[in-house]
Design an enzyme around this catalytic site. Structure first.
Site, short mmCIF file in Angstrom:
data_model
loop_
_atom_site.label_atom_id
_atom_site.label_comp_id
_atom_site.label_asym_id
_atom_site.label_seq_id
_atom_site.Cartn_x
_atom_site.Cartn_y
_atom_site.Cartn_z
N VAL A 273 83.80 77.71 59.66
CA VAL A 273 82.42 78.14 59.84
C VAL A 273 81.64 77.66 58.61
O VAL A 273 82.07 77.88 57.48
CB VAL A 273 82.35 79.68 59.93
CG1 VAL A 273 80.97 80.12 60.37
CG2 VAL A 273 83.41 80.22 60.88
N CYS A 274 80.52 77.00 58.82
CA CYS A 274 79.75 76.48 57.68
C CYS A 274 79.31 77.63 56.78
O CYS A 274 78.65 78.58 57.23
CB CYS A 274 78.54 75.70 58.17
SG CYS A 274 77.46 75.22 56.80
N ILE A 275 79.65 77.51 55.53
CA ILE A 275 79.39 78.63 54.60
C ILE A 275 77.89 78.85 54.38
O ILE A 275 77.42 80.00 54.41
CB ILE A 275 80.17 78.42 53.27
CG1 ILE A 275 80.06 79.66 52.38
CG2 ILE A 275 79.71 77.19 52.53
CD1 ILE A 275 81.07 79.66 51.25
#
Lengths: 130, 122
Positions: A78-80
């Site tokens: 998941v893109c931080i």
């Protein structure tokens, strides 16, 4: 052939996460190791919210992704940056931002876009679900 | 190394898609990946000169354009007919567009998408 999936569509405003799930199910049924990883970006990161509770008579999409990833042994990234701005925080990010709660669902990992670049370069094909 | 096209088609002021698409382009470039941009539809607003958004409007993404060359992102494509034809929806843009774009005719624009190993849309 190995695939990486980039999912950008919101789980609530689009069917991107649903269609991608169906794609992964079909892919692993045909070739067990065909999914290298799944990367959630934009509003798709909302899928990784551990606190969301779908009504009991509706499909639990987060849980479906978790089960599929665990049983087929592929990572859910998941893109931080996209996550943190939308309130999806892991325990360590929660501490970093001095928050008292964390909300990242189990089996999802926060990663930078660099991880996506790495996946792009090590996978035969990348497919976006928008 | 794969070459990538980032296709921006969302207004910079109605959501985060345009910003997050640009973010991905910059990260790809930082990792020395070949990346080009193309801009169409509501995203063309990104190219308008003299934008002065305040904090409530969101970040001034237009400012990023001047920095693209430092990331070796040299190609930003638009389709000429979207801005320059008489009566085109974005006609007012033609006189007021950032000068770093390359305008393609319709045929070139259509061919563009098959010249990359991957196209991501935002």
């Amino acid at each position: 052939m190995q695939y990486t999936l980039l999912i950008t569509g919101s789980p609530y405003q689009s069917k991107a996460c649903h269609s991608a799930l169906r794609f992964v199910k079909a892919a692993v049924a045909a070739h067990p190791n065909s999914i290298k990883g799944v990367f959630f970006y934009e509003d798709a990161v909302l899928l990784a919210n551990a606190l969301s509770q779908p009504p009991r008579d509706e499909y639990n999409l987060t849980q479906a992704w978790q089960e599929l990833a665990v049983s087929n042994n592929f990572p859910l990234y998941v893109c931080i940056a996209a996550s943190v701005r939308r309130g999806i925080l892991s325990e360590s990010e929660s501490q970093r931002y001095e928050q008292s709660q964390h909300s990242l669902a189990e089996h999802f990992q926060l990663e930078g876009l660099g991880t996506l670049v790495d996946l792009i370069n090590t996978t035969d094909k990348i497919i976006q679900f928008k | 190394m794969k070459n990538t096209l980032i296709h921006l088609n969302s207004s910079p002021y109605t959501g985060l898609a345009c910003k997050e698409g640009l973010d991905l382009a910059l990260v790809l470039a930082t990792f020395e990946q070949a990346v080009d941009l193309c801009v169409s539809g509501p995203a063309l607003a990104l190219l308008t000169l003299n934008q002065q958004p305040d904090a409530l409007h969101g970040k001034n993404l237009h400012k990023l354009l001047e920095g693209l060359e430092f990331y070796d992102i040299d190609n930003v494509y638009i389709e000429r007919s979207e801005t320059e034809h008489p009566g085109a929806k974005n006609a007012e843009l033609a006189q007021n567009t950032w000068s770093g774009v390359t305008a393609l005719n319709t045929q070139q624009w259509q061919r563009l998408f098959s010249q990359y190993q991957q196209v991501f849309r935002f």
